[in-house]
Design an enzyme around this catalytic site. Sequence first.
Site, PDB file in Angstrom:
ATOM      1  N   SER A 193       0.848  -1.196   0.000  1.00  0.00           N
ATOM      2  CA  SER A 193       0.000   0.000   0.000  1.00  0.00           C
ATOM      3  C   SER A 193       0.878   1.238   0.000  1.00  0.00           C
ATOM      4  O   SER A 193       2.074   1.162   0.261  1.00  0.00           O
ATOM      5  CB  SER A 193      -0.925  -0.005   1.221  1.00  0.00           C
ATOM      6  OG  SER A 193      -0.167   0.085   2.402  1.00  0.00           O
ATOM      7  N   ALA A 194       0.281   2.384  -0.264  1.00  0.00           N
ATOM      8  CA  ALA A 194       1.042   3.630  -0.392  1.00  0.00           C
ATOM      9  C   ALA A 194       1.842   3.951   0.871  1.00  0.00           C
ATOM     10  O   ALA A 194       2.960   4.440   0.787  1.00  0.00           O
ATOM     11  CB  ALA A 194       0.097   4.780  -0.706  1.00  0.00           C
ATOM     12  N   CYS A 195       1.269   3.658   2.011  1.00  0.00           N
ATOM     13  CA  CYS A 195       1.957   4.011   3.255  1.00  0.00           C
ATOM     14  C   CYS A 195       3.141   3.103   3.540  1.00  0.00           C
ATOM     15  O   CYS A 195       3.886   3.333   4.485  1.00  0.00           O
ATOM     16  CB  CYS A 195       0.984   3.959   4.429  1.00  0.00           C
ATOM     17  SG  CYS A 195       0.291   2.335   4.677  1.00  0.00           S
ATOM     18  N   MET A 196       3.334   2.059   2.736  1.00  0.00           N
ATOM     19  CA  MET A 196       4.390   1.098   3.008  1.00  0.00           C
ATOM     20  C   MET A 196       5.536   1.158   2.011  1.00  0.00           C
ATOM     21  O   MET A 196       6.405   0.314   2.061  1.00  0.00           O
ATOM     22  CB  MET A 196       3.810  -0.319   3.023  1.00  0.00           C
ATOM     23  CG  MET A 196       2.852  -0.559   4.174  1.00  0.00           C
ATOM     24  SD  MET A 196       3.524  -0.165   5.788  1.00  0.00           S
ATOM     25  CE  MET A 196       4.812  -1.387   5.911  1.00  0.00           C
TER      26      MET A 196
END
Length: 119
Positions: free
Chosen positions: A60-63
């Site tokens: 995901s984007a946060c990762m």
Amino acid sequence: NRLRGLREKLKTGLVAKFKNLKFNGHPELFLAHNLNVSFPGVDGEDILLQAPHIACSAGSACMSQKSHSSHVLKAIGLDDETIHGTLRFSYGRFTIEKDVEQLLEILGNLECLKSLAKS
């Protein structure tokens, strides 16, 4: 609307090419400029290694830039194996339909995705 169209083109194309995919996120309330999809039994990093010219990321984007499982994908109920087979495709104002068509062709030819290919 243009980005939603590109997203739907990608989603429809993936469904036509591969079996058992899991599309992550809400089916109606989503951001138009990305698609998060899990390829069961495939490591997302393998896809990235076999197609380094594709602009996408694992998880995901946060990762991005982190090596452990996404807490966001865990929160929506995915297990570690599914998370490791997840890619996030994003597109923007310079993305055109031909880009989506080329992406689908590239993915369809990857060795690591052959087990998911529809006959």
